[in-house]
Design a protein around this motif. Structure first.
Motif, mmCIF file in Angstrom:
data_model
loop_
_atom_site.group_PDB
_atom_site.id
_atom_site.type_symbol
_atom_site.label_atom_id
_atom_site.label_comp_id
_atom_site.label_asym_id
_atom_site.label_seq_id
_atom_site.Cartn_x
_atom_site.Cartn_y
_atom_site.Cartn_z
ATOM 1 N N ALA A 53 4.428 -1.617 -6.986
ATOM 2 C CA ALA A 53 3.231 -1.990 -6.213
ATOM 3 C C ALA A 53 2.373 -2.973 -7.005
ATOM 4 C CB ALA A 53 2.429 -0.742 -5.857
ATOM 5 N N TYR A 65 1.948 1.956 -3.451
ATOM 6 C CA TYR A 65 0.894 2.640 -4.217
ATOM 7 C C TYR A 65 0.878 4.125 -3.870
ATOM 8 C CZ TYR A 65 -1.466 -1.533 -6.119
ATOM 9 O OH TYR A 65 -1.783 -2.672 -6.810
ATOM 10 N N ARG A 77 3.404 6.049 -5.476
ATOM 11 C CA ARG A 77 3.266 5.970 -6.937
ATOM 12 C C ARG A 77 4.417 5.167 -7.551
ATOM 13 N NH1 ARG A 77 -1.456 5.979 -7.091
ATOM 14 N NH2 ARG A 77 -1.610 6.472 -9.272
ATOM 15 N N TRP A 119 -4.523 1.224 -8.830
ATOM 16 C CA TRP A 119 -3.568 2.308 -9.055
ATOM 17 C C TRP A 119 -4.292 3.664 -9.056
ATOM 18 C CZ3 TRP A 119 1.562 2.617 -8.972
ATOM 19 C CH2 TRP A 119 2.180 3.758 -9.502
ATOM 20 N N THR A 136 0.839 -1.197 0.000
ATOM 21 C CA THR A 136 0.000 0.000 0.000
ATOM 22 C C THR A 136 0.878 1.254 0.000
ATOM 23 O OG1 THR A 136 -1.765 -1.177 1.164
ATOM 24 C CG2 THR A 136 -1.844 1.221 1.218
#
Length: 185
Positions: free
Chosen positions: A17, A10, A13, A55, A7
């Motif tokens: 991930a 994510y 960015r 995403w 997480t």
């Protein structure tokens, strides 16, 4: 890698991930999609779309359980794809599953209203928590993970008809609980 670490990727960015999500949950997501869609190609596309949706939604979402979050996305995408394919008379995967639950779940307008209030989710959670662990696992494997009855019967060591009867009794129990709470069909 732990869910919190994935997480965090994510949130940062970091495209790894997606690779980490696939390594940890790819089989589970594919299984959910395949049990609904009955198509390898559609299932693979749905899993790919699941990662894209994750995403796009993490951030701002910070899921408590990454497995449940990704599973919900995959399930919703699969059902949407199944409905679109159903219009073209393709696939039988979700028809039986949805028809089984139709007898104990309230009408769609009521569901939308009550889901917004969180009442239906709370009631379902309370009902599931009150079940024996084996029944809870069985119900979730059938109606959340969309595992076919014949596969569940083989895993539980019983016949598909015996397992169908057990699932029927669970659905009746859910229907009775919802009716007691004033949520009618």
């Amino acid at each position: 890698m732990e869910d919190a670490q994935i997480t965090a990727l994510y949130w940062a960015r970091d495209e790894t991930a997606i690779a980490e999500s696939h390594a940890k949950y790819g089989r589970m997501l594919y299984g959910i999609a395949y049990h609904i869609l009955s198509s390898h190609e559609d299932s693979e596309e749905t899993v790919s779309s699941t990662y894209t949706r994750a995403w796009q939604t993490i951030p701002p979402q910070r899921p408590f359980s990454l497995a449940a979050y990704l599973g919900r996305i995959a399930r919703n995408l699969s059902i949407s794809r199944w409905r679109a394919g159903r219009a073209k008379k393709r696939g039988e995967g979700g028809a039986l599953l949805l028809s089984e639950l139709a007898e104990c779940v309230p009408a769609q307008e009521d569901v939308a209203r009550q889901a917004e209030e969180g009442q239906l989710a709370r009631l379902l959670g309370d009902w599931l928590a009150a079940l024996e662990q084996e029944d809870r696992v069985l119900f979730l494997r059938r109606y959340w993970f969309c595992t076919p009855v014949k596969d569940l019967a083989a895993q539980w060591g019983c016949t598909p008809s015996a397992l169908s009867g057990r699932l029927y009794r669970l659905r009746q129990s859910l229907q009775k609980r919802l009716e007691q709470e004033g949520i009618g069909l």
